[in-house]
Motif scaffolding. Structure first.
Motif, short mmCIF file in Angstrom:
data_model
loop_
_atom_site.label_atom_id
_atom_site.label_comp_id
_atom_site.label_asym_id
_atom_site.label_seq_id
_atom_site.Cartn_x
_atom_site.Cartn_y
_atom_site.Cartn_z
N VAL A 87 0.87 -1.17 0.00
CA VAL A 87 0.00 0.00 0.00
C VAL A 87 0.91 1.22 0.00
CG1 VAL A 87 -1.81 1.27 1.22
CG2 VAL A 87 -1.80 -1.24 1.26
N THR A 100 0.80 5.34 0.00
CA THR A 100 -0.10 6.45 0.31
C THR A 100 0.72 7.74 0.36
OG1 THR A 100 -1.38 4.96 1.70
CG2 THR A 100 -1.86 7.29 1.92
N THR A 129 -4.16 6.74 -2.47
CA THR A 129 -3.86 5.41 -1.94
C THR A 129 -3.80 4.46 -3.12
OG1 THR A 129 -4.95 5.86 0.16
CG2 THR A 129 -4.65 3.55 -0.44
N GLN A 130 -2.67 3.76 -3.22
CA GLN A 130 -2.46 2.79 -4.29
C GLN A 130 -2.16 1.44 -3.66
OE1 GLN A 130 0.53 5.71 -5.51
NE2 GLN A 130 0.13 5.01 -7.59
N VAL A 131 -2.72 0.40 -4.25
CA VAL A 131 -2.45 -0.96 -3.80
C VAL A 131 -1.78 -1.69 -4.95
CG1 VAL A 131 -3.43 -3.11 -2.91
CG2 VAL A 131 -4.46 -0.91 -2.27
N GLN A 141 -6.84 5.29 -5.72
CA GLN A 141 -7.92 6.22 -5.37
C GLN A 141 -7.31 7.54 -4.97
OE1 GLN A 141 -11.03 5.07 -2.69
NE2 GLN A 141 -11.87 7.13 -2.66
#
Length: 146
Positions: free
Chosen positions: A79, A81, A103-105, A120
């Motif tokens: 994750v 952020t 936020t990136q996964v 997102q």
């Protein structure tokens, strides 16, 4: 987390930024899992296919700047952020800037490559509640006690 893993993930993020600016659909296709969900700042939700079409048709990205990144890993998931500023072409021919927090996964596949599965962006808005007591500077606490 090892320095190699951190460097790998930050490199993938840099390649994503460069590919968005260049409109490099092949590079983006390789960086995104097929199950990608990308949520733009105004709440527009794109699948991988829609995001690739969006980039190819609109060529909106001029510059992407990241700030204060926090990276956490959980096995083969990560994750990322932090702040982001997107300088973009506007539909009317001008430019616009959107800044906020993203936020990136990412997931590391069987081939060892990290790919994005979720993105997102939340644009900065009014902070109606203000800072929590623990977030206030110590100087303010000292002034209150006088």
């Amino acid at each position: 987390m090892s320095a190699n893993v951190e460097n790998d993930i930050l490199s993938v993020e840099k390649r994503r930024q460069d590919a968005l600016i260049a409109g490099d659909i092949d590079a983006l296709d390789a960086l995104f899992e097929d199950s990608l969900i990308h949520i733009h700042a105004p709440g527009l939700v794109h699948t991988k296919a829609l995001l690739l079409e969006h980039v190819a048709v609109r060529r909106a990205y001029i510059e992407i700047t990241r700030q204060d990144l926090l990276l956490r890993t959980f096995g083969d998931s990560a994750v990322l952020t932090g702040g982001i500023v997107n300088r973009m072409h506007a539909p009317d021919g001008g430019e616009r800037t959107i800044d906020g927090v993203v936020t990136q996964v990412l997931h590391r596949g069987d081939d060892g490559q990290w790919r994005f599965v979720s993105f997102q962006m939340t644009p900065y808005g009014d902070q109606v509640w203000g800072a929590l007591p623990s977030e206030k500077p110590e100087q303010a606490d000292e002034e209150e006690s006088e």
